[in-house]
Design an enzyme around this catalytic site. Sequence first.
Site, mmCIF file in Angstrom:
data_model
loop_
_atom_site.group_PDB
_atom_site.id
_atom_site.type_symbol
_atom_site.label_atom_id
_atom_site.label_comp_id
_atom_site.label_asym_id
_atom_site.label_seq_id
_atom_site.Cartn_x
_atom_site.Cartn_y
_atom_site.Cartn_z
ATOM 1 N N HIS A 164 0.818 -1.221 0.000
ATOM 2 C CA HIS A 164 0.000 0.000 0.000
ATOM 3 C C HIS A 164 0.847 1.265 0.000
ATOM 4 C CE1 HIS A 164 0.939 -0.045 4.217
ATOM 5 N NE2 HIS A 164 0.220 -1.121 4.438
ATOM 6 N N GLY A 218 -0.728 -9.193 7.591
ATOM 7 C CA GLY A 218 0.641 -8.832 7.258
ATOM 8 C C GLY A 218 0.544 -7.496 6.547
ATOM 9 N N CYS A 219 1.669 -6.841 6.383
ATOM 10 C CA CYS A 219 1.645 -5.557 5.685
ATOM 11 C C CYS A 219 1.371 -5.808 4.203
ATOM 12 C CB CYS A 219 2.984 -4.875 5.893
ATOM 13 S SG CYS A 219 3.047 -3.195 5.320
ATOM 14 N N GLN A 220 1.834 -6.969 3.708
ATOM 15 C CA GLN A 220 1.769 -7.253 2.277
ATOM 16 C C GLN A 220 0.583 -8.130 1.894
ATOM 17 O OE1 GLN A 220 3.853 -6.260 -0.206
ATOM 18 N NE2 GLN A 220 5.433 -5.235 0.969
ATOM 19 N N ALA A 239 6.659 -9.539 6.322
ATOM 20 C CA ALA A 239 5.349 -8.919 6.522
ATOM 21 C C ALA A 239 4.247 -9.515 5.652
ATOM 22 C CB ALA A 239 5.425 -7.412 6.293
#
Lengths: 404, 141
Positions: A360, B51-53, B119
């Site tokens: 993001h 997760g961030c991803q 992540a």
Amino acid sequence: MLDSNKIRADFPILSRKVNGKPLVYFDNAATSQTPQQVIDVIVDYYSNYNANIHRGVHTLSQEATDKYENARNTIQTHFNAKHAYEIILTSGTTESINLVAHGFASILDKGDEIIVSALEHHSNIVPWQILCEKTGAILKVIPMNLEGELEMDSYSELLSDKTKLVFVNHISNALGTINPIESIIEQAHKVGAAVLIDGAQACPHVKPDVQALDVDFYVTSAHKVCGPTGIGMLYGKEEWLTKLPPYQGGGEMIDEVSFEKTTYAGLPHKFEAGTPNICGGIAFGAALDYMNAIGFDTIAEYENELLAYGTKRLLEIEGLKIYGTSKNKTSVISFNLKGIHPYDVGTLLDKMGIAVRTGHHCAQPIMTFYNIPGTVRASFAFYNTKEEIDALVEGVKKSKMMLS
Amino acid sequence: MQSIQEIQAEIIEEFAMFEDWEERYQYMIDLGKDLPLIETQFKTDDNIIKGCQSKVWVHAELNDDKIAFTADSDAIITKGIIAILIRTFSNQHPKAILEANTVFIDDIGLKEHLSPTRANGLVSMIKQLKMYAIAYQTQLK
């Protein structure tokens, strides 16, 4: 004309291999690579004149102080600030923003308004939310359209005599949109609001003139312009920097200290508590010298060519959609393949030696706006080539084949 | 029934047949596509690991004295690795799950996917599998 072979030879990292393939580095919007000229300055500092600055009478300290203050002058000249002391050296864009946000806590009253844009990085949203919680001020957001451009009519409507500060990035990190900051600044000033511009994404591509822009604050990081991480700057108009209280207490930022009262040092030292990143500051100056020697017009022209070529080639791939399609954008292409998660594409590209950003991009509100989990972002610098873009296109095609 | 060690050895053997990263990843992608999806009712915010991803969903159920896991992810490569992890950890006794490690992931050349800085939710997922094992082991006692 830019001689890309000659320029690439300046960057040792560009000749390394990743996963057995020649590195294609397209994550320049996250951080730029470092030319040998800047690496040499860093090595020279630690090899020859590493010392603490501003208070030593010995030769090394004098030399280090001179170089550090010379770097400040280089930065002043680059941004065309009126005075060198209007350049505050910080650890980077995030600290610069927090410094201003902290200062405005003593200026804002309940009900005052701060305007930010829908195109912001998280580091540009959170400090203002904290500031609003502290002061009772209200955060307003300039909306964006599908092309990834700010809705300027809405901006005009948001402005009022309650507006105290407007905060917008010069160029969006997630989409590459160049925002009309001249108009944003002019309109804000008409209602008496100050303007802070985040130039982290702009400085690799353009040379901002802070006096011509009449901007109140402008911030950026060295590592986006071929310098090291951990150093950046805050430009502030003298009147504003005088008005804002110090950000951190410590050595360097004081005039006289007793337990009853401390008087603060003048600008820029009031905002530079403690031993600074001396080597980083000097290397920041060297990085700007390096880029200016190539010339920002030459850089912009070449990068625009890469952007046009990359856009055309990537759109040849069926099912590929580009996010951020403003006519005014820099060499950043954010895209997705239909039905395929950006993380998968990024993982496979890495196996082919191609470095892109996925996710993001610390800009969740933009991803929410498009209703996507993230994008694959390829961002080009002046040391990239069309051949590398061809490798990316082949890599994306292969990823698509493997993942569909 | 195969033990976790036996299954892991089997997976290492399967991956040894692949000549290059492409074959390895293609296999993982195909595994990801075949992974039995978690039932919609369990694909909830309570079962999500952010997760961030990429996102991961995990659900666990105790059948007799063994834990059955189902899982999902929005990214297919993450899902492929989940498929491998589920194959080793699912339908095993909580004690065996708690004693098992994931070193075999290094052996099949997928180490980077289990890096804590990646992540993608997988490291947290493994922790979550172990948490379920602890909880059910207590219940069984």
